[in-house]
Design a protein around this motif. Structure first.
Motif, PDB file in Angstrom:
ATOM      1  N   GLN A 142      52.012  86.816 -83.176  1.00 27.52           N
ATOM      2  CA  GLN A 142      50.901  87.656 -82.724  1.00 27.52           C
ATOM      3  C   GLN A 142      49.788  87.700 -83.764  1.00 27.52           C
ATOM      4  O   GLN A 142      48.597  87.658 -83.412  1.00 27.52           O
ATOM      5  CB  GLN A 142      51.389  89.072 -82.421  1.00 27.52           C
TER       6      GLN A 142
ATOM      7  N   GLU B 185      47.955  84.371 -83.528  1.00 25.60           N
ATOM      8  CA  GLU B 185      47.141  84.329 -82.314  1.00 25.60           C
ATOM      9  C   GLU B 185      45.900  85.198 -82.453  1.00 25.60           C
ATOM     10  O   GLU B 185      44.802  84.794 -82.057  1.00 25.60           O
ATOM     11  CB  GLU B 185      47.961  84.774 -81.104  1.00 25.60           C
ATOM     12  N   ASP B 186      46.063  86.391 -83.022  1.00 23.27           N
ATOM     13  CA  ASP B 186      44.920  87.281 -83.233  1.00 23.27           C
ATOM     14  C   ASP B 186      43.894  86.638 -84.165  1.00 23.27           C
ATOM     15  O   ASP B 186      42.682  86.736 -83.953  1.00 23.27           O
ATOM     16  CB  ASP B 186      45.362  88.628 -83.804  1.00 23.27           C
TER      17      ASP B 186
ATOM     18  N   ASP C  81      42.107  83.838 -82.310  1.00 25.43           N
ATOM     19  CA  ASP C  81      41.171  84.413 -81.347  1.00 25.43           C
ATOM     20  C   ASP C  81      39.919  84.970 -82.023  1.00 25.43           C
ATOM     21  O   ASP C  81      38.861  85.047 -81.402  1.00 25.43           O
ATOM     22  CB  ASP C  81      41.838  85.521 -80.530  1.00 25.43           C
ATOM     23  N   SER C  82      40.027  85.345 -83.291  1.00 25.40           N
ATOM     24  CA  SER C  82      38.882  85.916 -83.995  1.00 25.40           C
ATOM     25  C   SER C  82      37.942  84.846 -84.554  1.00 25.40           C
ATOM     26  O   SER C  82      36.822  85.152 -84.950  1.00 25.40           O
ATOM     27  CB  SER C  82      39.355  86.818 -85.135  1.00 25.40           C
TER      28      SER C  82
ATOM     29  N   SER D 141      33.982  80.295 -81.756  1.00 20.85           N
ATOM     30  CA  SER D 141      34.273  79.234 -80.808  1.00 20.85           C
ATOM     31  C   SER D 141      33.398  78.026 -81.079  1.00 20.85           C
ATOM     32  O   SER D 141      32.192  78.147 -81.244  1.00 20.85           O
ATOM     33  CB  SER D 141      34.027  79.755 -79.398  1.00 20.85           C
TER      34      SER D 141
END
Length: 51
Positions: free
Chosen positions: A17, A20-21, A24-25, A28
């Motif tokens: 987790q 993944e966090d 995601d931060s 992009s």
């Protein structure tokens, strides 16, 4: 690795987790793949279809 485990326990999350966090931060970055050879940033146009 122990620091990550300790942090995960402190945040009540798993290492997965946390990773993944973090992912995601991240900002992009888009890589466009175009089979037609038209750049992804090209404006879209409509085509009139006869009735």
């Amino acid at each position: 690795m122990n620091k990550f485990r300790d942090y995960a326990v402190n945040q009540d999350k798993t290492l997965t987790q946390l990773i993944e966090d973090y992912i995601d931060s991240l900002p992009s970055t888009k890589i466009a793949h175009s089979d037609a050879g038209v750049p992804a940033t090209a404006p879209l146009s409509s085509t009139n279809i006869p009735d």
